[in-house]
Every structure is written in C-alpha cells, then in structure tokens.
Design an enzyme around this catalytic site. Sequence first.
Site, PDB file in Angstrom:
ATOM      1  N   CYS A 122     -26.970  39.590 -63.647  1.00  0.00           N
ATOM      2  CA  CYS A 122     -27.383  39.825 -62.264  1.00  0.00           C
ATOM      3  C   CYS A 122     -27.649  41.301 -61.972  1.00  0.00           C
ATOM      4  O   CYS A 122     -28.183  41.629 -60.906  1.00  0.00           O
ATOM      5  CB  CYS A 122     -26.327  39.289 -61.313  1.00  0.00           C
ATOM      6  SG  CYS A 122     -25.963  37.534 -61.577  1.00  0.00           S
ATOM      7  N   HIS A 268     -27.327  42.190 -54.633  1.00  0.00           N
ATOM      8  CA  HIS A 268     -27.517  40.956 -55.385  1.00  0.00           C
ATOM      9  C   HIS A 268     -27.065  39.781 -54.533  1.00  0.00           C
ATOM     10  O   HIS A 268     -26.013  39.824 -53.893  1.00  0.00           O
ATOM     11  CB  HIS A 268     -26.717  41.019 -56.690  1.00  0.00           C
ATOM     12  CG  HIS A 268     -26.536  39.701 -57.358  1.00  0.00           C
ATOM     13  ND1 HIS A 268     -27.587  38.849 -57.611  1.00  0.00           N
ATOM     14  CD2 HIS A 268     -25.423  39.064 -57.819  1.00  0.00           C
ATOM     15  CE1 HIS A 268     -27.134  37.756 -58.201  1.00  0.00           C
ATOM     16  NE2 HIS A 268     -25.831  37.862 -58.327  1.00  0.00           N
ATOM     17  N   ASN A 299     -28.475  31.866 -55.819  1.00  0.00           N
ATOM     18  CA  ASN A 299     -28.258  32.977 -56.739  1.00  0.00           C
ATOM     19  C   ASN A 299     -29.247  32.857 -57.891  1.00  0.00           C
ATOM     20  O   ASN A 299     -29.149  31.961 -58.715  1.00  0.00           O
ATOM     21  CB  ASN A 299     -26.816  32.924 -57.258  1.00  0.00           C
ATOM     22  CG  ASN A 299     -26.483  34.053 -58.220  1.00  0.00           C
ATOM     23  OD1 ASN A 299     -27.373  34.718 -58.766  1.00  0.00           O
ATOM     24  ND2 ASN A 299     -25.208  34.266 -58.458  1.00  0.00           N
TER      25      ASN A 299
END
EC number: 2.3.1.180
Length: 343
Positions: A122, A268, A299
């Site tokens: 990520c 993020h 996500n």
Amino acid sequence: MSKIKPAKGAPHARILGVGGYRPVRVVPNEVILEKIDSSDEWIRSRSGIETRHWANDEETVAAMSIEAAGKAIADAGIAAEQIGAVVVSTVSHFSQTPAIATEIADKLGTNKAAAFDISAGCAGFGYGLTLAKGMIVDGSAEYALVIGVERLSDLTDLEDRSTAFLFGDGAGAVVVGPAQEPGIGPTVWGSEGDKADTIKQTVPWNGFHTGDVSRLPLDSAGNIKFPAITQEGQAVFRWAVFEMAKVAQQALDAAGISPDELDVFIPHQANVRIIDSMVKTLKLPEHVTVARDIRTTGNTSAASIPLAMERLLATGEAKSGDTALVIGFGAGLVYAATVVTLP
C-alpha cells in the site's frame, strides 16, 4: 578527480497529470455478506466501506493500467513517446516475470521506455513517486509514468470475516516531469520488517509444489484455497494510528509545510477510522480537504492514493496547484509520505 560527467536533469520535479480506472462492476456490502457472518452496519462502522469495484476477466492488471495511464498522459499534455520510464507498483500481477510494466510501456506507445515493477504494498505509489522524482532530477528520464494497480479481488478470501470486505480493484497513474520549483517534497519512508507477519499472503506460491496438501488452507467445501491476503487487524490498526501520524508530520516538517498551509490530505485508503484518527492527531484545520474515497472504492492498495487524487480533482473538491500531503502504509510493514503540488 572523477571523470564522470554530472547529471543534466531538471532542477525539480512535479506531478503533471493524473488518471484513474475503476472496474465497471460495483459490489455492495450485501454481496460480501453472502459468505461471512456480519452486517452492513458493522462493515461501515469498522471500515467506512459501502461499495467496492471488482474487475471482470477483461479488466486485467495491464488493461486497467493502460486506461489509467492514458488519462494521465493526456492530462499532462504530453505524448506517450516522451515517457522515459514506467514504474508499476502491484502485488496482484501473478506472472513472476517479465514485469507487467514492460507490456504496459509497449502498448501505450512509449519509445522503448525503461520499465519495471515494484512490490511495496500500500506504500507502493509513494515509493514509485520517489523513484520517478529521482529520474527527472537525475536526467535519466524527462517524463516518468507511475502506476499503482491492483486486482485484490483475486487475493481475497471471501470466507475470511476480517478481510473479505476490505479490498477492491483499480488503477491510478500519474505523470512526473520537470519543474522550475519543487513540486514533490522530500520523502519520509521506511520499513518495519519485524511486523511483516501482520499483513501477508496466506500461502507462498511454492507452497503448491510441496506435495503436502495438508498444509494448504481449505474452503468450507473442502477445496484448496487460492493464496489470499490475511492480516492481524488490530495490530495493523494500532500501528497505523499511532505511528503513521508521526511519519506524516515528519513529511510536513521535511517539506517546510505547516498544517495551516496544507490544502489537501490524501492518505492511503485503508480504513476511515484510521484516516479520521490521523486528521485529529495532525490537528488539520477544517479547510483541509480529506480524501475518503474508501467509502465507494475500498482498499485498492498501491492504487488508492492516485485514485483518490484523481477523484478529488474530478469532483472539484481539490484543484490544480493545491498543496497535498500523501502517505501510504501497509504490508512489510512499509510506509512512504511526502508533500506534493497537485497537477
């Protein structure tokens, strides 16, 4: 005395264009609840996620990347032939070699651009952005393309109550090019490998070659499960909440930017509670626009920051020239934060 000539790059670098691609299929929480014992209210309260996008067979890692990159190149106002390097961050391209970046560079019509993949989870977009900035300033490329792309639906265990609702698919891309003034600040990045087991793949690829199926996970029907992403949710949450706000502050300090001077915050998109906690800890003023793209995108790992950036600009919530703090964090555990000027 060195005989090597000094580099002749640009004085600075900045993001010149951004593009995104979200798969056509929108998946509400109700679909996730078909396989896990939970509720829509629980998923929303724990993560903030209402829907996510899942790719179909045609929406491959390469196809999504090409769509997002094409938009970024057009937004930057340059031609694909001017791209000197293509950096792709992904953990869901399943061919070990060659790098998917080489196929993307070719299909975009670049002129034999340098192309490679990176695996930084990520935080991958931040890693790629830092590499691209170095290329522009060093002179090894006039323009560099950074892509974050994932098909995490392929790595999701739909029977895992702790992760089944989290992940989505998509691609985000930016073009980085020369600038007369700083447009990408110093990067604060690092890793904490002692916490690597908190986010990981359930089974390594070579686990299927041992012949010992007793070590492989099985689904409710007794079939061998494909490798999936698993995580220790509470441990990751605590780390992100308490440690990443510190990293974000360090990035602001490194860029010489105070919270009052910030226009946009693009973290993020892992969990809306993490985002809200970071906003509170950083004491960001109310005028700062905060990306919460996770609500409808989920996500998407390396794709989440450029996708959120693209949406903020498209909706007018952020504008060209705004000063934005971006921070990515995840599997590794790794992190990267910097301050940028939006394209």
